[in-house]
Motif scaffolding. Structure first.
Motif, PDB file in Angstrom:
ATOM      1  N   LEU A  41       0.834  -1.199   0.000  1.00  0.00           N
ATOM      2  CA  LEU A  41       0.000   0.000   0.000  1.00  0.00           C
ATOM      3  C   LEU A  41       0.871   1.252   0.000  1.00  0.00           C
ATOM      4  O   LEU A  41       2.012   1.241   0.468  1.00  0.00           O
ATOM      5  CB  LEU A  41      -0.908   0.017   1.229  1.00  0.00           C
ATOM      6  CG  LEU A  41      -2.116  -0.917   1.226  1.00  0.00           C
ATOM      7  CD1 LEU A  41      -2.830  -0.839   2.567  1.00  0.00           C
ATOM      8  CD2 LEU A  41      -3.082  -0.566   0.103  1.00  0.00           C
ATOM      9  N   CYS A  58     -11.387  -2.976   6.382  1.00  0.00           N
ATOM     10  CA  CYS A  58     -10.490  -4.132   6.290  1.00  0.00           C
ATOM     11  C   CYS A  58     -11.053  -5.342   7.047  1.00  0.00           C
ATOM     12  O   CYS A  58     -11.334  -5.259   8.234  1.00  0.00           O
ATOM     13  CB  CYS A  58      -9.123  -3.762   6.866  1.00  0.00           C
ATOM     14  SG  CYS A  58      -7.972  -5.137   6.809  1.00  0.00           S
ATOM     15  N   PRO A  59     -11.213  -6.460   6.360  1.00  0.00           N
ATOM     16  CA  PRO A  59     -11.789  -7.639   7.017  1.00  0.00           C
ATOM     17  C   PRO A  59     -10.808  -8.340   7.959  1.00  0.00           C
ATOM     18  O   PRO A  59     -11.216  -9.163   8.767  1.00  0.00           O
ATOM     19  CB  PRO A  59     -12.142  -8.551   5.841  1.00  0.00           C
ATOM     20  CG  PRO A  59     -11.201  -8.163   4.760  1.00  0.00           C
ATOM     21  CD  PRO A  59     -10.932  -6.707   4.933  1.00  0.00           C
ATOM     22  N   VAL A  62      -5.921  -5.308   9.361  1.00  0.00           N
ATOM     23  CA  VAL A  62      -4.517  -5.203   8.949  1.00  0.00           C
ATOM     24  C   VAL A  62      -3.930  -3.823   9.265  1.00  0.00           C
ATOM     25  O   VAL A  62      -2.765  -3.695   9.615  1.00  0.00           O
ATOM     26  CB  VAL A  62      -4.409  -5.479   7.430  1.00  0.00           C
ATOM     27  CG1 VAL A  62      -3.028  -5.152   6.907  1.00  0.00           C
ATOM     28  CG2 VAL A  62      -4.763  -6.927   7.141  1.00  0.00           C
ATOM     29  N   ILE A  63      -4.778  -2.804   9.167  1.00  0.00           N
ATOM     30  CA  ILE A  63      -4.273  -1.434   9.232  1.00  0.00           C
ATOM     31  C   ILE A  63      -4.347  -0.889  10.659  1.00  0.00           C
ATOM     32  O   ILE A  63      -5.373  -0.984  11.327  1.00  0.00           O
ATOM     33  CB  ILE A  63      -5.087  -0.524   8.283  1.00  0.00           C
ATOM     34  CG1 ILE A  63      -4.971  -1.034   6.853  1.00  0.00           C
ATOM     35  CG2 ILE A  63      -4.623   0.919   8.377  1.00  0.00           C
ATOM     36  CD1 ILE A  63      -5.951  -0.409   5.890  1.00  0.00           C
ATOM     37  N   CYS A  86      -2.508  -9.368   5.446  1.00  0.00           N
ATOM     38  CA  CYS A  86      -3.234  -8.707   4.354  1.00  0.00           C
ATOM     39  C   CYS A  86      -3.651  -9.699   3.276  1.00  0.00           C
ATOM     40  O   CYS A  86      -2.888 -10.576   2.880  1.00  0.00           O
ATOM     41  CB  CYS A  86      -2.355  -7.616   3.742  1.00  0.00           C
ATOM     42  SG  CYS A  86      -3.223  -6.628   2.508  1.00  0.00           S
ATOM     43  N   LEU A  87      -4.877  -9.524   2.807  1.00  0.00           N
ATOM     44  CA  LEU A  87      -5.423 -10.356   1.725  1.00  0.00           C
ATOM     45  C   LEU A  87      -5.236  -9.680   0.371  1.00  0.00           C
ATOM     46  O   LEU A  87      -5.557 -10.272  -0.651  1.00  0.00           O
ATOM     47  CB  LEU A  87      -6.921 -10.577   1.951  1.00  0.00           C
ATOM     48  CG  LEU A  87      -7.345 -11.117   3.323  1.00  0.00           C
ATOM     49  CD1 LEU A  87      -8.842 -10.989   3.495  1.00  0.00           C
ATOM     50  CD2 LEU A  87      -6.914 -12.564   3.454  1.00  0.00           C
ATOM     51  N   PHE A  88      -4.807  -8.447   0.369  1.00  0.00           N
ATOM     52  CA  PHE A  88      -4.655  -7.658  -0.842  1.00  0.00           C
ATOM     53  C   PHE A  88      -5.969  -7.627  -1.633  1.00  0.00           C
ATOM     54  O   PHE A  88      -5.979  -7.716  -2.855  1.00  0.00           O
ATOM     55  CB  PHE A  88      -3.493  -8.174  -1.694  1.00  0.00           C
ATOM     56  CG  PHE A  88      -2.176  -8.048  -0.971  1.00  0.00           C
ATOM     57  CD1 PHE A  88      -1.482  -6.864  -0.961  1.00  0.00           C
ATOM     58  CD2 PHE A  88      -1.674  -9.125  -0.250  1.00  0.00           C
ATOM     59  CE1 PHE A  88      -0.297  -6.738  -0.248  1.00  0.00           C
ATOM     60  CE2 PHE A  88      -0.486  -9.015   0.455  1.00  0.00           C
ATOM     61  CZ  PHE A  88       0.202  -7.809   0.451  1.00  0.00           C
ATOM     62  N   CYS A  89      -7.043  -7.545  -0.870  1.00  0.00           N
ATOM     63  CA  CYS A  89      -8.372  -7.564  -1.483  1.00  0.00           C
ATOM     64  C   CYS A  89      -8.751  -6.215  -2.077  1.00  0.00           C
ATOM     65  O   CYS A  89      -9.562  -6.130  -2.981  1.00  0.00           O
ATOM     66  CB  CYS A  89      -9.409  -7.970  -0.449  1.00  0.00           C
ATOM     67  SG  CYS A  89      -9.466  -6.874   0.989  1.00  0.00           S
ATOM     68  N   GLY A  90      -8.188  -5.134  -1.520  1.00  0.00           N
ATOM     69  CA  GLY A  90      -8.465  -3.806  -2.068  1.00  0.00           C
ATOM     70  C   GLY A  90      -9.650  -3.100  -1.441  1.00  0.00           C
ATOM     71  O   GLY A  90     -10.014  -2.010  -1.884  1.00  0.00           O
ATOM     72  N   LEU A  91     -10.260  -3.688  -0.432  1.00  0.00           N
ATOM     73  CA  LEU A  91     -11.429  -3.043   0.178  1.00  0.00           C
ATOM     74  C   LEU A  91     -11.062  -1.717   0.840  1.00  0.00           C
ATOM     75  O   LEU A  91     -11.842  -0.778   0.850  1.00  0.00           O
ATOM     76  CB  LEU A  91     -12.062  -3.991   1.211  1.00  0.00           C
ATOM     77  CG  LEU A  91     -12.745  -5.224   0.630  1.00  0.00           C
ATOM     78  CD1 LEU A  91     -13.244  -6.139   1.732  1.00  0.00           C
ATOM     79  CD2 LEU A  91     -13.907  -4.815  -0.269  1.00  0.00           C
ATOM     80  N   CYS A  92      -9.876  -1.655   1.390  1.00  0.00           N
ATOM     81  CA  CYS A  92      -9.435  -0.408   2.035  1.00  0.00           C
ATOM     82  C   CYS A  92      -9.286   0.708   0.997  1.00  0.00           C
ATOM     83  O   CYS A  92      -9.691   1.849   1.240  1.00  0.00           O
ATOM     84  CB  CYS A  92      -8.116  -0.627   2.767  1.00  0.00           C
ATOM     85  SG  CYS A  92      -6.827  -1.364   1.743  1.00  0.00           S
ATOM     86  N   PHE A 103      -2.510   0.982  -4.269  1.00  0.00           N
ATOM     87  CA  PHE A 103      -1.591  -0.157  -4.313  1.00  0.00           C
ATOM     88  C   PHE A 103      -0.390   0.225  -5.167  1.00  0.00           C
ATOM     89  O   PHE A 103      -0.526   0.936  -6.162  1.00  0.00           O
ATOM     90  CB  PHE A 103      -2.266  -1.379  -4.933  1.00  0.00           C
ATOM     91  CG  PHE A 103      -3.215  -2.083  -4.005  1.00  0.00           C
ATOM     92  CD1 PHE A 103      -2.742  -2.725  -2.874  1.00  0.00           C
ATOM     93  CD2 PHE A 103      -4.570  -2.100  -4.264  1.00  0.00           C
ATOM     94  CE1 PHE A 103      -3.604  -3.380  -2.017  1.00  0.00           C
ATOM     95  CE2 PHE A 103      -5.438  -2.748  -3.412  1.00  0.00           C
ATOM     96  CZ  PHE A 103      -4.956  -3.384  -2.282  1.00  0.00           C
TER      97      PHE A 103
HETATM   98  S1  SF4 Z   1      -6.088  -5.064   0.994  1.00  0.00           S
HETATM   99 FE1  SF4 Z   1      -7.805  -5.995   2.143  1.00  0.00          FE
HETATM  100  S2  SF4 Z   1      -6.829  -7.152   3.803  1.00  0.00           S
HETATM  101 FE2  SF4 Z   1      -5.261  -5.783   2.974  1.00  0.00          FE
HETATM  102  S3  SF4 Z   1      -5.364  -3.924   4.264  1.00  0.00           S
HETATM  103 FE3  SF4 Z   1      -6.720  -3.551   2.516  1.00  0.00          FE
HETATM  104  S4  SF4 Z   1      -8.767  -4.240   3.180  1.00  0.00           S
HETATM  105 FE4  SF4 Z   1      -7.254  -5.105   4.616  1.00  0.00          FE
END
Ligand code: SF4
Ligand code: SF4
Length: 176
Positions: A41, A58-59, A62-63, A86-92, A103
């Motif tokens: 990030l 963030c699920p 992580v932050i 981190c799942l690197f899901c991108g929700l944040c 990212f």
């Molecule tokens: S990418 Fe997903 S798991 Fe990683 S910090 Fe963002 S929300 Fe959380």
């Protein structure tokens, strides 16, 4: 039978010998990554209003975010990404209302010691008082962006060093 298998194997070896090689001399040579790759990030501290929406989105918790009130505004003092979860899901990134979170293409976040895994994106002291109107002149000198917003300039004056951290430079935390 034995001779047939040997010939087949040699044919495959011969074909593979002439196919283009995909190996690269990593880490001297970096592999190309897709444009929308989810790597480490990066946060634009000038845009961040320390609202905490990325933290809530963030699920995996992580932050870690710390902030301090300066005048009427919240000042972001610490922003840490615990990449090991981190799942690197991108929700944040999606949750950020100021488009301050992005990212990067940096995928090398490995560390020798577990304690060094968290990536420190921001670590700075909050100013004692809000600094409002020094920035416009400084920014006019640079002449790049046409953004006459005084709001975005409040955070910028204090921690020049912090902006380096925010740009993804965490010297002691960089992968080796
Ligand atoms: S990418 Fe997903 S798991 Fe990683 S910090 Fe963002 S929300 Fe959380
Ligand atoms: S959601 Fe965006 S503006 Fe809010 S704290 Fe996170 S990075 Fe900063």
């Amino acid at each position: 039978m034995f001779g047939k298998g040997l010939v087949k194997g040699l044919v495959i070896t011969w074909k593979e010998f002439w196919t283009p090689k995909v190996t690269i001399q990593y880490p001297e040579e970096q592999p190309p990554v897709p444009e929308r790759f989810h790597g480490r990030l990066s946060i634009e501290v000038d845009k961040c209003i320390a609202c905490g929406m990325c933290v809530n989105a963030c699920p995996n918790k992580v932050i870690e975010l710390k902030k301090q009130k300066v005048g009427k505004k919240q000042f972001l003092t610490d922003y840490v990404q615990n990449v090991q979860y981190c799942l690197f899901c991108g929700l944040c990134v999606e949750a950020c209302p100021k488009d301050a979170l992005h990212f990067t293409a940096i995928f090398n976040m490995n560390q020798y010691f577990y304690d060094n895994l968290p990536v420190v994106l921001v670590q700075r002291e909050a100013p004692a008082e809000p600094v409002e109107k020094e920035e416009p002149a400084a920014k006019a000198g640079s002449g790049d962006k046409v953004k006459p917003k005084p709001k975005a300039k409040v955070d910028k004056s204090v921690p020049a060093a912090a902006s380096e951290v925010a740009a993804g430079k965490a010297p002691d935390k960089e992968g080796q």
